[in-house]
Design a protein around this motif. Structure first.
Motif, PDB file in Angstrom:
ATOM      1  N   ILE B 128       0.757  -1.089  -0.033  1.00 40.78           N
ATOM      2  CA  ILE B 128      -0.075   0.248  -0.171  1.00 40.78           C
ATOM      3  C   ILE B 128       0.795   1.214  -0.015  1.00 40.78           C
ATOM      4  O   ILE B 128       0.668   2.409  -0.723  1.00 40.78           O
ATOM      5  N   VAL B 129       2.047   1.274   0.898  1.00 39.40           N
ATOM      6  CA  VAL B 129       3.105   2.098   0.723  1.00 39.40           C
ATOM      7  C   VAL B 129       3.364   2.468  -0.483  1.00 39.40           C
ATOM      8  O   VAL B 129       3.500   3.833  -0.879  1.00 39.40           O
ATOM      9  N   MET B 130       3.980   1.413  -0.973  1.00 36.44           N
ATOM     10  CA  MET B 130       4.515   1.550  -2.314  1.00 36.44           C
ATOM     11  C   MET B 130       3.575   2.164  -3.571  1.00 36.44           C
ATOM     12  O   MET B 130       4.196   3.184  -4.249  1.00 36.44           O
ATOM     13  N   ILE B 131       2.388   1.584  -3.580  1.00 37.29           N
ATOM     14  CA  ILE B 131       1.632   2.286  -4.453  1.00 37.29           C
ATOM     15  C   ILE B 131       1.231   3.662  -4.441  1.00 37.29           C
ATOM     16  O   ILE B 131       1.075   4.369  -5.292  1.00 37.29           O
ATOM     17  N   ASN B 132       1.234   4.023  -3.085  1.00 39.27           N
ATOM     18  CA  ASN B 132       0.933   5.493  -2.672  1.00 39.27           C
ATOM     19  C   ASN B 132       1.852   6.076  -2.999  1.00 39.27           C
ATOM     20  O   ASN B 132       1.897   7.536  -3.542  1.00 39.27           O
ATOM     21  N   SER B 133       3.356   5.948  -3.208  1.00 44.12           N
ATOM     22  CA  SER B 133       4.446   6.559  -3.806  1.00 44.12           C
ATOM     23  C   SER B 133       4.370   6.775  -5.261  1.00 44.12           C
ATOM     24  O   SER B 133       4.329   7.882  -5.537  1.00 44.12           O
TER      25      SER B 133
END
Lengths: 148, 149
Positions: B128-133
């Protein structure tokens, strides 16, 4: 606050990889205090107490004044920030709240007026990486020692 | 047509290299098939990343996801097409993506933990953190804007 998982001890490879992005931002040419302003403001918006505590201490150590840190959550109405800083803080808010309206042309061009394209890219990556740390810390109830 | 903006990949190669290292960690995690695509599509919808939606819906289809479920993703709460496990992950995706609103509730956290255990939960959080980046980079730089190829 209930104790939650520690992503970094469960998934050391995740920490190492994210740390790699952090190291990149540290190697950038951005003024250190500008980077701290970005980190503190994004952490305020995302409600990351752990990150606010860490980065305000870091900022003070690097020479930032408490007065400006106190003013940061109301920077738009404060005379304590330069036009360059205001442009970056506006970008920080729009990228952090990306789902609201994306990043406006006025804000994007406002940063480019003061910084070149490489610096803009570096600023953007700084905003992106603090948003990552914020999301991890908030969702896992990452805590710090209050007595310090 | 929105104006052309910077290309971070060209300007700051090291930043991309670091991001791709993080991406390959996420890709190599043990998440069940199609779950990463649901996470990526839903976060990209919330963050308004047209470029990312286009990439990840195509990816999901090529991996066997159905069009019908992808169409339903933006209204997953009211849809019968998602399992309890997926609903738990989609809820976590929404709370982390909109982290400034209310953080992540105990209820949401506990549900994902119950289905997946600590290790996979950690991997889900990182996805989730990655796609938000990626969403933030793409939206801020108008990535992929222009006439269709």
């Amino acid at each position: 606050m209930t104790k939650r998982i520690n992503v970094y001890s469960l998934e050391p490879a995740a920490y190492k990889a994210l740390r790699g992005v952090e190291d990149y931002t540290r190697s950038s040419q951005l003024p250190v205090l500008l980077r701290e302003l970005i980190k503190i403001r994004a952490s305020q918006i995302n409600g990351c107490a752990y990150c606010i505590d860490m980065h305000t201490q870091e900022a003070i150590k690097l020479g930032e004044t408490p007065r400006r840190i106190f003013a940061l959550s109301a920077w738009k109405e404060s005379p304590l920030f330069s036009d360059e800083e205001r442009a970056v803080l506006q970008l920080t808010e729009e990228v952090t709240f990306i789902s609201s309206h994306g990043v406006s042309d006025a804000t994007y061009n406002g940063v480019l007026k003061f910084y070149n394209e490489n610096e803009l890219a570096q600023i953007l990556m700084q905003i992106v990486v603090i948003n990552s740390w914020n999301r991890i810390a908030v969702s896992t109830n990452q805590i710090f020692e209050p007595q310090k | 047509m929105p104006q052309k903006r910077i290309n971070i990949q060209d300007l700051e190669r090291n930043s991309y290299k670091a991001m791709l290292t993080l991406e390959s960690y996420v890709t190599n995690s043990q998440l069940p098939a199609l779950l990463p695509q649901l996470i990526k599509i839903r976060a990209s919808q919330i963050n308004g990343c047209a470029f990312c939606i286009d990439i990840y819906t195509e990816e999901a289809l090529s991996l066997g996801e159905t069009e019908r479920r992808i169409f339903a993703t933006s209204a997953w709460k009211e849809s019968p097409l998602f399992s309890e496990e997926e609903r738990a992950v989609l809820q976590l995706t929404e709370e982390i993506t909109s982290i400034s609103k209310n953080g992540v509730s105990d209820k949401t956290y506990e549900k994902v933990l119950k289905f997946y255990g600590e290790r996979v939960l950690a991997q889900i959080v990182m996805q989730i953190v990655m796609i938000n980046s990626w969403n933030r980079i793409a939206v801020a730089t108008h990535q992929g804007f222009g006439p269709l190829a």
